[in-house]
Scaffold this motif. Structure first.
Motif, short mmCIF file in Angstrom:
data_model
loop_
_atom_site.label_atom_id
_atom_site.label_comp_id
_atom_site.label_asym_id
_atom_site.label_seq_id
_atom_site.Cartn_x
_atom_site.Cartn_y
_atom_site.Cartn_z
N PHE A 74 -6.21 5.49 4.25
CA PHE A 74 -5.17 5.91 3.22
C PHE A 74 -4.93 7.70 3.24
CE2 PHE A 74 -6.40 2.08 1.28
CZ PHE A 74 -5.32 1.21 1.74
N TYR A 80 0.87 -1.24 0.00
CA TYR A 80 0.00 -0.02 -0.05
C TYR A 80 0.83 1.07 0.25
CZ TYR A 80 -4.34 -2.63 0.65
OH TYR A 80 -5.18 -3.71 0.45
N LEU A 119 -4.23 0.56 8.72
CA LEU A 119 -4.32 -1.08 8.24
C LEU A 119 -4.52 -2.06 9.30
CD1 LEU A 119 -1.89 -1.44 5.20
CD2 LEU A 119 -4.30 -1.57 5.24
N ILE A 125 -0.47 4.75 7.55
CA ILE A 125 -1.18 3.83 7.04
C ILE A 125 -1.20 2.49 7.67
CG2 ILE A 125 -0.75 2.03 5.07
CD1 ILE A 125 -0.35 4.16 3.16
#
Length: 277
Positions: A207, A59, A90, A86
Motif C-alpha cells: 500500500f 483496499y 495485491l 495497489i
C-alpha cells in the motif's frame, strides 16, 4: 525405478529436472487445482476476475480515500494511479499468499498419494504453485487493461514483467515444497500461516512505496524478495523508471536458492511421510 531415484539429489538444478520429467503430470494436477477451486460455484471461473477487483475496491476505499494514501512517486498522483499501484502489489502478494495458505495441507490432505511408492509427491506442491500462477496471470491482465484504459498508458517497460515474475515463481515453488513437507510434521503450521501472510502483506509495501520505509526498518525489509518484486513491477509498468538491476539480481538469487533448498528439504523429509500419515 532406479535405486537412487528416491534419494535426495545435491544438484543445484535437480528441481528443474524433476519438474521437466513430470511435466505432463504437473500440467494435469495444475488444471485439477484450478477446476477444484471453482467447482460447485455458480459463477465458476468468473470469480478469478471478480475476487481481485473486489479486493482492489476494498483496499482503495480504505487506504486511498479513508486514510488518504499515496505512493508519492508521480508528481500529480491521482486516485487511479494509487489504485493501479495497489493492484500491482495485491496481484503479486495474493499469488504468494495463495501458495502460503495451501502449502501446509497439501501432503496431509492427500494421504492416498503418499502410500503410492511410485508417485512423485513433489508434483503436488508444484501444481499448487501452477494454480496460483494461473490466477495471478488473470489479475495481471486486468492490471494491464486498467493501465491502458485508465492510467497513463503502457510503455516498453511492461516487457520486463515476465523477467521479474519468473524468480518470484521459483521462490514460491521452493516455499511450497518446504512448508508442505513441514506441514506433515507440524500440523499447527497451517494456523500460523494466517499471521505470517498478514505480516508479509505489510512487510511487502503493498500500500505504499519503499521510499517511505524508515531507515531502521529498511535494514531488515530490504531482504524481502516479494517487496522488491512488487517495487520493480511498479517501476517498469507504472512509474516508467529504469529497472534496478541489483534488486533483480537479488530476486533471482533468492528464487534459485529457495527452490534448491525447498526441493532438497522436501526430498529428505519425504521418506518419513508415510510413517506420520
Amino acid at each position: 525405478m532406479s535405486p537412487d531415484a528416491t534419494q535426495p539429489s545435491h544438484s543445484p538444478f535437480a528441481f528443474a529436472a524433476d519438474l521437466w520429467r513430470q511435466r505432463e503430470l504437473l500440467w494435469q494436477f495444475t488444471l485439477r487445482n484450478v477446476e477444484v477451486r471453482h467447482k460447485g460455484s455458480h459463477l465458476g471461473l468468473i470469480w478469478s476476475f471478480l475476487n481481485p477487483l473486489l479486493m482492489l475496491g476494498l483496499y482503495v476505499m480504505v487506504f486511498g480515500y479513508i486514510f488518504g494514501g499515496k505512493f508519492g512517486v508521480l508528481p500529480n498522483e491521482t486516485k487511479v494511479d494509487y489504485a493501479l499501484g495497489i493492484f500491482f502489489g495485491l496481484t503479486l502478494f495474493q499469488f504468494f499468499a495463495e501458495v502460503l495458505g495451501v502449502s501446509p495441507t497439501i501432503i496431509v490432505g492427500n494421504p492416498n498419494f503418499v502410500k503410492k511408492v511410485v508417485f512423485p509427491l513433489e508434483i503436488l506442491p508444484a501444481a499448487s504453485v501452477g494454480g496460483a500462477v494461473f490466477h495471478m496471470l488473470i489479475s495481471l491482465c486486468l492490471v494491464l487493461l486498467s493501465l491502458l484504459f485508465f492510467g497513463h498508458g503502457a510503455s516498453w517497460g511492461i516487457l520486463w514483467l515476465p523477467v521479474i515474475i519468473a524468480p518470484l515463481v521459483l521462490l514460491a515453488m521452493g516455499t511450497a515444497w518446504l512448508f508442505s513437507a513441514l506441514g506433515v510434521f507440524f500440523r499447527d503450521l497451517g494456523q500460523l500461516m494466517q499471521f505470517l501472510t498478514m505480516a508479509l502483506m505489510y512487510a511487502s509495501a503493498v500500500f505504499f512505496s519503499v521510499s517511505r520505509i524508515p531507515p531502521g526498518i529498511w535494514v531488515f525489509l530490504r531482504f524481502n524478495p516479494l517487496m522488491l518484486a512488487i517495487e520493480l513491477s511498479r517501476d517498469v509498468a507504472l512509474w516508467h523508471r529504469p529497472i534496478n538491476y541489483h534488486y533483480l539480481a537479488y530476486l533471482y538469487a533468492s528464487g534459485l536458492i529457495a527452490c534448491y533448498l525447498g526441493h532438497l528439504a522436501f526430498r529428505r523429509m519425504k521418506p518419513a511421510f508415510a510413517d506420520v500419515l
